[in-house]
Design a protein around this motif. Structure first.
Motif, mmCIF file in Angstrom:
data_model
loop_
_atom_site.group_PDB
_atom_site.id
_atom_site.type_symbol
_atom_site.label_atom_id
_atom_site.label_comp_id
_atom_site.label_asym_id
_atom_site.label_seq_id
_atom_site.Cartn_x
_atom_site.Cartn_y
_atom_site.Cartn_z
ATOM 1 N N ALA A 60 24.890 -47.600 -10.862
ATOM 2 C CA ALA A 60 23.596 -48.285 -10.803
ATOM 3 C C ALA A 60 22.466 -47.319 -11.124
ATOM 4 C CB ALA A 60 23.386 -48.916 -9.430
ATOM 5 N N ILE A 61 22.544 -46.098 -10.602
ATOM 6 C CA ILE A 61 21.521 -45.087 -10.883
ATOM 7 C C ILE A 61 21.529 -44.716 -12.360
ATOM 8 C CG2 ILE A 61 20.828 -42.698 -10.441
ATOM 9 C CD1 ILE A 61 21.859 -43.099 -7.574
ATOM 10 N N LYS A 62 22.712 -44.541 -12.926
ATOM 11 C CA LYS A 62 22.829 -44.172 -14.346
ATOM 12 C C LYS A 62 22.248 -45.249 -15.248
ATOM 13 C CE LYS A 62 26.828 -42.421 -15.617
ATOM 14 N NZ LYS A 62 28.303 -42.239 -15.702
ATOM 15 N N MET A 63 22.397 -46.509 -14.827
ATOM 16 C CA MET A 63 21.887 -47.626 -15.619
ATOM 17 C C MET A 63 20.406 -47.905 -15.352
ATOM 18 S SD MET A 63 24.349 -48.664 -17.541
ATOM 19 C CE MET A 63 23.771 -50.303 -18.044
ATOM 20 N N GLU B 253 13.713 -32.504 -13.535
ATOM 21 C CA GLU B 253 14.746 -31.480 -13.531
ATOM 22 C C GLU B 253 16.158 -32.030 -13.325
ATOM 23 O OE1 GLU B 253 10.885 -29.674 -12.124
ATOM 24 O OE2 GLU B 253 12.032 -31.495 -11.751
ATOM 25 N N ILE B 254 16.286 -33.304 -12.970
ATOM 26 C CA ILE B 254 17.609 -33.903 -12.764
ATOM 27 C C ILE B 254 18.022 -34.605 -14.047
ATOM 28 C CG2 ILE B 254 18.955 -35.551 -11.426
ATOM 29 C CD1 ILE B 254 18.142 -33.110 -9.857
ATOM 30 N N HIS B 255 18.961 -34.019 -14.757
ATOM 31 C CA HIS B 255 19.349 -34.542 -16.061
ATOM 32 C C HIS B 255 20.722 -35.202 -16.000
ATOM 33 C CE1 HIS B 255 15.987 -32.490 -17.976
ATOM 34 N NE2 HIS B 255 16.335 -31.381 -17.337
ATOM 35 N N ASN B 256 20.801 -36.391 -16.530
ATOM 36 C CA ASN B 256 22.091 -37.009 -16.847
ATOM 37 C C ASN B 256 23.104 -36.962 -15.711
ATOM 38 O OD1 ASN B 256 21.154 -37.483 -19.478
ATOM 39 N ND2 ASN B 256 21.840 -35.472 -20.156
ATOM 40 N N LEU B 257 22.916 -37.834 -14.761
ATOM 41 C CA LEU B 257 23.909 -37.995 -13.708
ATOM 42 C C LEU B 257 25.210 -38.446 -14.356
ATOM 43 C CD1 LEU B 257 24.701 -38.087 -10.746
ATOM 44 C CD2 LEU B 257 23.787 -40.409 -10.649
ATOM 45 N N GLN B 258 26.264 -37.664 -14.166
ATOM 46 C CA GLN B 258 27.494 -37.888 -14.908
ATOM 47 C C GLN B 258 28.604 -38.554 -14.101
ATOM 48 O OE1 GLN B 258 28.257 -33.907 -16.259
ATOM 49 N NE2 GLN B 258 26.777 -34.044 -17.937
ATOM 50 N N GLY B 259 28.692 -38.251 -12.820
ATOM 51 C CA GLY B 259 29.789 -38.851 -12.070
ATOM 52 C C GLY B 259 29.834 -38.378 -10.633
ATOM 53 N N TYR B 260 30.863 -38.846 -9.946
ATOM 54 C CA TYR B 260 31.041 -38.560 -8.520
ATOM 55 C C TYR B 260 32.496 -38.200 -8.260
ATOM 56 C CZ TYR B 260 31.642 -39.479 -3.507
ATOM 57 O OH TYR B 260 31.951 -39.373 -2.177
ATOM 58 N N VAL C 179 31.982 -37.384 2.118
ATOM 59 C CA VAL C 179 31.389 -36.212 1.479
ATOM 60 C C VAL C 179 31.984 -36.093 0.088
ATOM 61 C CG1 VAL C 179 31.060 -33.708 1.595
ATOM 62 C CG2 VAL C 179 31.133 -35.057 3.709
ATOM 63 N N GLY C 180 31.131 -35.821 -0.890
ATOM 64 C CA GLY C 180 31.600 -35.660 -2.257
ATOM 65 C C GLY C 180 30.599 -34.876 -3.080
ATOM 66 N N LYS C 181 30.895 -34.747 -4.363
ATOM 67 C CA LYS C 181 30.008 -34.035 -5.276
ATOM 68 C C LYS C 181 29.489 -34.996 -6.347
ATOM 69 C CE LYS C 181 31.896 -29.320 -4.955
ATOM 70 N NZ LYS C 181 32.519 -28.219 -5.722
ATOM 71 N N LEU C 182 28.206 -34.862 -6.640
ATOM 72 C CA LEU C 182 27.595 -35.523 -7.776
ATOM 73 C C LEU C 182 27.434 -34.495 -8.882
ATOM 74 C CD1 LEU C 182 24.741 -37.534 -6.024
ATOM 75 C CD2 LEU C 182 26.779 -38.513 -7.077
ATOM 76 N N PHE C 183 27.774 -34.884 -10.113
ATOM 77 C CA PHE C 183 27.687 -33.955 -11.236
ATOM 78 C C PHE C 183 26.586 -34.391 -12.194
ATOM 79 C CE2 PHE C 183 32.058 -33.860 -9.688
ATOM 80 C CZ PHE C 183 32.220 -32.509 -9.459
ATOM 81 N N THR C 184 25.733 -33.444 -12.565
ATOM 82 C CA THR C 184 24.723 -33.673 -13.583
ATOM 83 C C THR C 184 24.920 -32.622 -14.667
ATOM 84 O OG1 THR C 184 22.995 -32.179 -12.780
ATOM 85 C CG2 THR C 184 23.167 -34.340 -11.698
ATOM 86 N N SER C 185 24.150 -32.711 -15.744
ATOM 87 C CA SER C 185 24.269 -31.709 -16.801
ATOM 88 C C SER C 185 23.672 -30.383 -16.376
ATOM 89 C CB SER C 185 23.571 -32.207 -18.071
ATOM 90 O OG SER C 185 22.193 -32.432 -17.811
ATOM 91 N N ALA C 186 22.919 -30.386 -15.274
ATOM 92 C CA ALA C 186 22.254 -29.158 -14.841
ATOM 93 C C ALA C 186 22.858 -28.572 -13.573
ATOM 94 C CB ALA C 186 20.762 -29.428 -14.615
#
Length: 254
Positions: free
Chosen positions: A34-37, A72-79, A95-102
């Motif tokens: 939803a955030i990516k869209m 500064e938050i670029h391209n949320l890629q996944g979880y 608990v998990g990790k969110l991945f961005t291009s940065a």
């Protein structure tokens, strides 16, 4: 025959119980999508989004959409999930990790079942600045002492003095869907500790190093003279002060 039927019913019941476990990983991924869209995420939350704590390079934000729209938050890629913890049948922490291009971000979410739907009660989003989230044995022992000190102060039935020692001046507390900020507000929330019969203990589940000055902790609290059951879940974000002391920057419990 009766024994076989009994075993079959136990097996069936176990299957039903297993199916009842919520698929929080899929829900978290739907939230990420939803955030990516650029879609609204309000439907993922229990009440409102006041129980969001973010410590990322862009600073704090009022809502999750604002956080991810920062320059500064670029391209949320996944979880990617790391671990889940059960408070009871209708409250969990993941608990998990969110991945961005940065950057890589740590995402902790408190989930609550509300009228048959699993909703976010809180989100904690932290930039992972450390090369490893592993805690050394020396640090592990240090936080054992910090946790022991917290318990000793809590059981002295003086929450104002307790909070002054254990919490930063601008600390945040989340509990029961409410947010409190600063030592005075948090001490008022913990006023029930003034009861001379009140007793509490903490038991660590896991620690993560977020940066040189921040460590995230999840554990279980037990109240009363006897430690019965599995306890309830708590979350602490420790912050290292200029003096070298560690104090609590964020406190969350169900």
């Amino acid at each position: 025959m009766k024994k076989a039927l009994f075993l079959f019913l136990l097996f069936l019941l176990a299957g039903i119980t297993a199916k009842a476990q919520p698929d929080l990983q899929s829900l978290q991924q739907e939230w990420v999508d939803a955030i990516k869209m650029g879609d609204s995420t309000s439907g993922f939350y229990w009440d409102d989004r006041s129980l969001i704590y973010s410590k990322i390079k862009t600073g704090d934000a009022e809502s999750i959409m604002q956080v991810f729209k920062k320059e500064e938050i670029h391209n949320l890629q996944g979880y990617s999930p790391i671990q889940s913890f059960q408070h009871d049948t209708f409250r969990y922490i993941t608990v998990g990790k969110l991945f961005t291009s940065a950057d890589s971000l740590m995402l902790l979410t408190g989930w609550r079942e509300v009228e048959g739907s699993w909703l976010k009660e809180t989100d904690v989003i932290l930039t992972l600045e450390s090369e490893t989230t592993q805690i050394s044995s020396v640090s592990d022992r240090l936080f054992d002492q910090e946790r022991k000190k917290w318990v000793e102060l809590a059981n002295q039935h003086n929450p104002e003095a307790h909070i002054k020692v254990s919490y930063t001046e601008d600390a945040t507390y989340f509990g029961n869907g409410r947010k409190s900020e600063g030592r005075q507000e948090i001490a008022e929330r913990y006023s029930y500790m003034e009861n001379p019969n009140y007793q509490v203990d903490l038991e660590k589940e896991r620690l993560w190093r977020i940066s040189e000055s921040n460590v995230l902790e999840i554990g279980r609290y037990f109240t009363g003279a006897e430690r019965r059951g599995n306890g309830g879940l708590y979350v602490i974000l420790w912050e290292k002060q200029e003096s070298g002391e560690w104090q609590i920057e964020l406190d969350f419990n169900f």
